[in-house]
Design an enzyme around this catalytic site. Structure first.
Site, mmCIF file in Angstrom:
data_model
loop_
_atom_site.group_PDB
_atom_site.id
_atom_site.type_symbol
_atom_site.label_atom_id
_atom_site.label_comp_id
_atom_site.label_asym_id
_atom_site.label_seq_id
_atom_site.Cartn_x
_atom_site.Cartn_y
_atom_site.Cartn_z
ATOM 1 C CB ALA A 9 22.116 27.895 53.056
ATOM 2 C CG HIS A 92 15.003 32.880 58.958
ATOM 3 N ND1 HIS A 92 15.609 32.693 57.738
ATOM 4 C CD2 HIS A 92 13.799 33.450 58.680
ATOM 5 C CE1 HIS A 92 14.809 33.133 56.779
ATOM 6 N NE2 HIS A 92 13.707 33.594 57.329
#
Length: 185
Positions: A9, A92
């Site tokens: 992130a 993911h």
């Protein structure tokens, strides 16, 4: 010298995408058990995630990795590596398409939820196992809060690769580090 980038992130933070650590209200709802029990609430969480990411543009860290053709393993679901021109291994998955939003709760790999199998984990391990002494595992914006994040670092270390961590200001530091590693001036 081979370089493999592992991104989280923190690479997208400068593209105005909040990290899950900054959004615990979202993170706690990204479980398969929550999606199965609360269809509409889950779908709304995914709509909000997608809204937060719509319009986000890759920053220079994404572009530098693409320009230097660095293989990427990413934990991100924002698609910014793809937009920058890289073919990243997305651990993911991604986000549902607009026409899938009403059934988001039933989808797998859009994104991979806590409690779901993550089929690309094996591919990530295989990529990192190709590293040799003198190679570099470039970690960009990844915390130590997930098992895969810790494991891939350990595998790279066991292979003799040098681990370089960029946890701050990825938009400026990734290109700088790549230029130093590849001796571009």
């Amino acid at each position: 010298m081979k370089i493999i980038a592992f991104t989280g992130a923190g690479i997208s933070k400068q593209s105005n995408i909040p990290t899950f650590m900054e959004r615990p209200d979202v993170r706690e709802k990204l479980f398969r058990s929550y999606a199965d029990r609360h269809h509409e609430e889950y779908n709304e969480v995914i709509r909000q995630l997608k809204k937060n990411m719509n319009g986000a543009k890759p920053n220079d860290a994404h572009y530098a990795l693409a320009e230097y053709h660095i293989p990427i393993i990413t934990m991100n679901i924002d698609g910014l590596h793809r937009l920058a021109g890289s073919d990243a291994l997305e651990l993911h998955g991604g986000l549902p398409e607009d026409d899938e939003m009403d059934i988001a709760y039933s989808l797998y790999d859009k994104p991979v939820l806590y409690g779901d199998p993550a089929p690309n984990y094996q591919l990530a391990y295989e990529m990192v196992y190709t590293l040799q002494p003198g190679d570099v595992f470039l970690v960009v914006g990844c915390s130590f809060h997930t098992g895969i994040s810790v494991d891939l670092r350990e595998v790279a270390k066991s292979r003799g690769a040098r681990i370089i961590e960029i946890q701050e200001d990825a938009a400026h530091n990734v290109r700088k580090i790549l230029e130093e590693l590849l001796n571009y001036n």
